[in-house]
Design a protein around this motif. Sequence first.
Motif, PDB file in Angstrom:
ATOM      1  N   UNK A 121       0.808  -1.247   0.007  1.00 20.11           N
ATOM      2  CA  UNK A 121      -0.028  -0.037  -0.043  1.00 20.11           C
ATOM      3  C   UNK A 121       0.944   1.267   0.060  1.00 20.11           C
ATOM      4  N   UNK A 122       1.962   1.196   0.654  1.00 24.11           N
ATOM      5  CA  UNK A 122       3.015   2.453   0.519  1.00 24.11           C
ATOM      6  C   UNK A 122       3.381   2.611  -0.778  1.00 24.11           C
ATOM      7  N   UNK A 123       3.248   2.023  -1.636  1.00 22.55           N
ATOM      8  CA  UNK A 123       3.725   2.318  -3.204  1.00 22.55           C
ATOM      9  C   UNK A 123       2.513   2.247  -4.278  1.00 22.55           C
ATOM     10  N   UNK A 124       1.446   2.191  -3.349  1.00 16.97           N
ATOM     11  CA  UNK A 124       0.193   2.892  -4.473  1.00 16.97           C
ATOM     12  C   UNK A 124      -0.228   3.948  -4.007  1.00 16.97           C
ATOM     13  N   UNK A 125       0.065   5.142  -4.881  1.00 16.87           N
ATOM     14  CA  UNK A 125      -0.036   6.342  -4.501  1.00 16.87           C
ATOM     15  C   UNK A 125      -1.015   7.166  -5.569  1.00 16.87           C
ATOM     16  N   UNK A 126      -1.328   8.200  -5.114  1.00 19.39           N
ATOM     17  CA  UNK A 126      -2.081   9.249  -6.130  1.00 19.39           C
ATOM     18  C   UNK A 126      -1.060   9.760  -6.855  1.00 19.39           C
ATOM     19  N   UNK A 127      -1.464  10.425  -8.071  1.00 22.35           N
ATOM     20  CA  UNK A 127      -0.444  10.966  -8.898  1.00 22.35           C
ATOM     21  C   UNK A 127       0.334  12.312  -8.251  1.00 22.35           C
TER      22      UNK A 127
END
Length: 308
Positions: free
Chosen positions: A132-138
Motif C-alpha cells: 500500500x505504501x507504493x500505491x499512490x495518487x499522482x
Amino acid sequence: MSYLASTETARQFVLDKCEYFTDVQLWPTRSGINPQRWLDNFAPNEAEHAIHLLSSFMYFSEPLVDQLLLAAFQSLSSVLPTGASAKMDAVARWRQFVDSVIVTYVTGEEPSVTDSGFTFARKARKVLRIPESRVLSPLDTLRELLKTRRPVVFVDDFVGSGNQFVDTWHREYRLFGSTSLAFSHLAGLPGFSFAYCPLVCTDGGARQLSTRCAGLTLRPAHLLPAVYSAIHPQSIVWPPNLLQSGPEFVKAVSARIGIPDSGGAVVNDWQGFHCLGLSLAFYDSVPDATLPIFYWEENGWNPLIKKT
C-alpha cells in the motif's frame, strides 16, 4: 428456411451462448446482464441487427480483469532496459523493478476518489501484490519522485480517446509552495521510467498517447482496432449484408428511445463518447465509449447492463 425461422434460430443461438457465459461465470446472472429482456425491446424487423449487436458484446468479469491486469503488468518485463546477459540477471532486474515500482492511476480534470483509476489502483495491492505504501495518487507519486528515482506504472481498465491520460501526464501538480511538477517534465530524464498498463486500449487512444506522451511505455493487455466499433465503415460487428445498415439501425433505435445525438460530445451520445461506438463492459463499470443502447433505461427501455 424462412427469414423468420432463421432469425429465431440465430436469436436462440446467441441467447444460448449468453447462457453458457453465465453458467461458467464469465457473465453475471440475469440481475446483472439480461440478454433476453434486452432483445425483447426490438421490433421483429429489427431483430437481426439486435442479435448481431448482442453477439458482439464483450463483458470482463472480475477474475478476467485480474488476469488481464497481471498479464499487462508482467509484459513490462520484456521492455525493461536490463542490459542483462543471462537469464538470472534479467530475473533479478525484474525483481528489483517490482520491489521499487510505484503504482498510480489516471484522474479526471478535477481529480476525485470516485475516478475509476483510483478504484482500479487499489486492485494493484491484491493482484500485483504491491504494498500500500507504493500505491499512490499522482500527486503523492510526484512528491515521492522528488526524493528518490523509482519506476512508475499507471494502471487503468480502459483507454478510449486517451485524453484523460494525456491530461494526467501534462497536468502540473502543486507539490509545495509555488513548486509545480508534471510527469511529462520527468519523462526522458536519467533514472525515471513511466509505463501505462490499461486492460483495453483503442487504436486511436494508443496513437494519441504515442504522439502526446513522449517517454511513456504503453502496454495494454488488449489493443482494440477501430473495426470493433459498431459504427465503423468496416466494422466486424456486422455481417456483410448488415454492414451499411448497422450504424443506421443503432442511430434510429437510439433516437426513438431518447438517446441524444451530439456528435460524440456527450458521454451518452448514441455513438458513444467521442463516437467510439463500442460494445463492452467491465464487472464494475461501463465505459463512456460504449453504445448507450446497451445501458439506456429511459422511455421504457430495458438495459442489457446497468451503468453505475
